[in-house]
Design a protein around this motif. Structure first.
Motif, PDB file in Angstrom:
ATOM      1  N   ALA A   1       0.823  -1.318   0.061  1.00  0.00           N
ATOM      2  CA  ALA A   1      -0.095   0.058  -0.106  1.00  0.00           C
ATOM      3  C   ALA A   1       0.839   1.206   0.016  1.00  0.00           C
ATOM      4  CB  ALA A   1      -0.989  -0.033   1.194  1.00  0.00           C
TER       5      ALA A   1
ATOM      6  N   LEU B   1       2.707   2.207   2.756  1.00  0.00           N
ATOM      7  CA  LEU B   1       2.367   2.770   4.350  1.00  0.00           C
ATOM      8  C   LEU B   1       3.737   2.513   5.140  1.00  0.00           C
ATOM      9  CD1 LEU B   1      -0.939   1.628   5.005  1.00  0.00           C
ATOM     10  CD2 LEU B   1      -0.220   3.749   4.790  1.00  0.00           C
TER      11      LEU B   1
ATOM     12  N   PRO C   1      -8.162  -1.053   6.135  1.00  0.00           N
ATOM     13  CA  PRO C   1      -7.303  -1.469   7.289  1.00  0.00           C
ATOM     14  C   PRO C   1      -8.106  -2.751   8.027  1.00  0.00           C
ATOM     15  CG  PRO C   1      -8.302   0.741   7.817  1.00  0.00           C
ATOM     16  CD  PRO C   1      -8.616   0.340   6.139  1.00  0.00           C
ATOM     17  N   GLN C   2      -7.462  -3.312   9.152  1.00  0.00           N
ATOM     18  CA  GLN C   2      -8.100  -4.232   9.924  1.00  0.00           C
ATOM     19  C   GLN C   2      -9.447  -4.053  10.319  1.00  0.00           C
ATOM     20  OE1 GLN C   2      -5.584  -6.151  13.110  1.00  0.00           O
ATOM     21  NE2 GLN C   2      -5.194  -7.517  11.219  1.00  0.00           N
TER      22      GLN C   2
ATOM     23  N   ARG D   1     -16.520   2.219   1.119  1.00  0.00           N
ATOM     24  CA  ARG D   1     -15.427   3.478   0.933  1.00  0.00           C
ATOM     25  C   ARG D   1     -14.095   2.996   0.129  1.00  0.00           C
ATOM     26  NH1 ARG D   1     -13.100   3.798   6.574  1.00  0.00           N
ATOM     27  NH2 ARG D   1     -12.122   1.690   5.815  1.00  0.00           N
TER      28      ARG D   1
ATOM     29  N   THR E   1     -12.735   4.306  -3.552  1.00  0.00           N
ATOM     30  CA  THR E   1     -11.565   4.817  -3.833  1.00  0.00           C
ATOM     31  C   THR E   1     -11.371   4.396  -5.177  1.00  0.00           C
ATOM     32  OG1 THR E   1     -11.083   3.663  -1.458  1.00  0.00           O
ATOM     33  CG2 THR E   1      -8.953   4.462  -3.048  1.00  0.00           C
TER      34      THR E   1
ATOM     35  N   LEU F   1       1.680   6.406  -2.911  1.00  0.00           N
ATOM     36  CA  LEU F   1       0.331   6.395  -2.142  1.00  0.00           C
ATOM     37  C   LEU F   1      -0.549   6.545  -3.071  1.00  0.00           C
ATOM     38  CD1 LEU F   1       2.040   8.056   1.042  1.00  0.00           C
ATOM     39  CD2 LEU F   1       0.959   5.655   0.977  1.00  0.00           C
ATOM     40  N   GLY F   2      -1.785   6.061  -2.574  1.00  0.00           N
ATOM     41  CA  GLY F   2      -3.007   6.517  -3.373  1.00  0.00           C
ATOM     42  C   GLY F   2      -3.190   5.731  -4.558  1.00  0.00           C
TER      43      GLY F   2
ATOM     44  N   TYR G   1      -6.949   0.499   0.124  1.00  0.00           N
ATOM     45  CA  TYR G   1      -6.514  -0.238   1.224  1.00  0.00           C
ATOM     46  C   TYR G   1      -7.733  -0.018   2.450  1.00  0.00           C
ATOM     47  CZ  TYR G   1      -3.839  -0.622   5.591  1.00  0.00           C
ATOM     48  OH  TYR G   1      -3.437  -0.944   6.748  1.00  0.00           O
TER      49      TYR G   1
END
Lengths: 277, 280
Positions: free
Chosen positions: A67, A69, A100-101, A165, A169, A93-94, A98
């Motif tokens: 990702a 990060l 997240p958990q 979401r 993206t 990035l972008g 992604y």
């Protein structure tokens, strides 16, 4: 059915699709401690790859590195044929979506406001994104809940809002970090079937971290098994189940066979000296 | 397709039904009853015992003083209120700015933050005489004491709130390619608001104390000034009246800040049956 040290490139049913994500020799360290070591992984366009491994093996770290990060110590990463690691100047990035958990929904934003976060960050077509989000609400089981705050939603709904979401993206590659980890068993199974259905329609390229063997087999085209920390790929195996898949298949002979093979691979990792119990 | 929405809607409906809560009413009634009881016992005690008024006035005598001297009391209350509000506003502005600076710049975090925390060892009230020497008998030294007392809880709470922002949410924004300022605006600042509100509530409670202590040291107007004058003349009922007014000021400020906080941060309150479950 075979489990071998082959790469996904050898998977016959994927030969036609283009390589979307190629990781080679990727190593990630934190303060001198290696978390991920020499990972080679190829993901094709429209492929669903499950990254399976014991907890703490560096699955999430690998995902974070892809990702953007976390900066890898060594190795290369190519996205759509373009080398992004080592860095080619522009930020990477972008470029992928992604998740997240935990759902990471912002509690002060409504479902729609959370779902359209990416358009807001990129200052691009917020109105269009909102419209698309509204259209997709029913598909995500959130019809009538667009104006609700996350605290008013159930765990499954929150997770689907996070999925919305991620999808909005608007990237081809989705990186999912244990998307169902926080859900109860029943909700989890429902959500897995829902995701299969969604993926079938939208056709994203998905790399999903999980420690649930059944989940990996039920969803993925290819299962990549990681070793205990420092994590590296131990095996890459195509899942030999026909699509469309349903939860009933977990009782099939082939499913059970492959599940026990994967479990055996994982169990080896747990037994190795020095690894986490 | 699986009917996820209908099942989940039922769950949400149950949650909404719990919104009307009788306990909220009783939570006010019980302390109020206790306060009334205390006043009744106090009144009865003073009357039965025939305590001299200069030593211990009855609640009714204090109430009478509040009414008959209302013009005088209001004049001095107004002075104190101005000092409190001005000092509070400055502390809020400077405190929030400092917190943002600390969160935005690692250098500021390493230099300013420890200094602010260490500065708390200074008894600010003890600075009042120095401020008197520097700024005279006017409102300025009192405002400064209020600012100094209110600044710390506001700045430190907000700085902590900015740092406590959800790591996953920040990573999510980073993965989208959000700038540092966007991460600040979209995640850090909103998530620091509950912290800011709690700091602002503490500040509201101590602000009146700051102004009154400032006035004790040297003033020509204000509740603190009136207190010292009433005490030296053994106008005990008036002294009690000024104490009651100061307490009321502090409580009023606290309640106003708490209410503003609830409007500003409705999501922090969901558990208590938030009125704003939906924006539909």
């Amino acid at each position: 059915m075979t489990i071998s040290k082959q790469t996904t490139e050898d998977a016959p049913h994927r030969a036609a699709a283009a390589v979307q994500l190629a990781v080679a020799g990727l190593t990630v360290s934190f303060d001198g401690v290696t978390a991920v070591r020499n990972v080679n992984l190829t993901v094709h366009q429209g492929e669903f790859v499950a990254l399976l491994g014991p907890s703490g093996c560096g699955k999430s770290t690998l995902l974070n590195a892809i990702a953007g990060l976390v900066e890898p110590e060594a190795g290369t990463l190519r996205l759509d044929g373009e080398t992004v690691v080592p860095a080619n100047g522009a930020s990477r990035l972008g470029r992928v979506a992604y998740m997240p958990q935990r759902d990471a929904l912002l509690p002060w934003r409504t479902v729609l406001e959370n779902a359209t976060l990416s358009a807001e960050v990129h200052r691009s077509g917020r109105a269009a994104a909102l419209e698309r989000a509204r259209e997709l609400l029913p598909r995500f089981g959130l019809e009538g809940f667009g104006g609700h705050y996350p605290a008013a939603l159930s765990g499954g709904m929150r997770q689907r809002a996070a999925f919305l979401r991620t999808v909005l993206t608007d990237r081809e590659v989705l990186l999912l970090d244990e998307p169902f980890g926080a859900l109860d068993a029943l909700t989890r199974r429902t959500m897995q079937e829902w995701l299969l259905d969604l993926w079938n329609d939208l056709g994203h390229t998905i790399l999903m971290v999980t420690h649930d063997v059944e989940e990996a087999l039920l969803l993925a085209d290819t299962v990549a098994v990681m070793t205990a920390r420092p994590g590296t790929l131990k095996a890459v195996a195509p899942v030999e189940l026909p699509r469309p898949r349903t939860a009933d298949m977990t009782a099939d002979q082939g499913f059970i066979e492959q599940k026990s093979q994967l479990l055996a691979l994982l169990r080896e990792e747990l037994r190795e000296p020095g690894s986490a119990p | 397709m699986i009917d996820l929405a209908r099942r989940d809607a039922a769950a949400v409906g149950n949650r909404r039904a719990r919104q009307f809560d009788v306990r909220r009413l009783t939570s006010w009634l019980v302390p109020l009853a206790l306060l009334s009881l205390t006043l009744v016992i106090w009144e009865a005690w003073v009357r039965i015992d025939d305590t001299p008024a200069w030593f211990m006035p009855s609640p009714s005598a204090v109430a009478e003083e509040l009414w008959s001297s209302r013009a005088l009391l209001w004049e001095h209350t107004w002075t104190t209120l101005q000092e409190v509000l001005l000092g509070y506003a400055i502390a809020l502005l400077v405190g929030v700015t400092t917190a943002l600076l600390i969160a935005y710049s690692p250098i500021a975090e390493r230099t300013i933050y420890p200094l602010i925390v260490a500065s708390q060892a200074i008894p600010i009230i003890a600075l009042a005489p120095i401020l008197l020497i520097w700024f005279g008998f006017g409102m300025t030294p009192k405002v400064i004491v209020v600012v100094l007392l209110c600044y710390f809880p506001i700045a430190v709470n907000m700085a902590d709130g900015l740092r406590a922002a959800d790591r996953d949410a920040l990573n999510l924004l980073r993965s989208m390619g959000a700038s540092r300022w966007q991460q600040m605006r979209i995640v850090r600042i909103p998530s620091s608001l509950p912290y800011l509100i709690s700091g602002a509530r503490i500040a509201a409670a101590v602000s009146v104390i700051g102004a009154i202590v400032g006035e004790w040291v040297g003033a020509s107007s204000g509740l603190g000034y009136l207190m010292t004058r009433a005490a030296s003349q053994f106008l005990t009922a008036r002294l009690f009246a000024t104490v009651a007014i100061s307490a009321a000021l502090g409580i009023a400020l606290f309640v106003i800040v708490a209410l503003v906080g609830r409007l500003l941060v409705p999501w922090a309150d969901e558990g208590r049956g938030a009125q704003r479950v939906s924006r539909d």
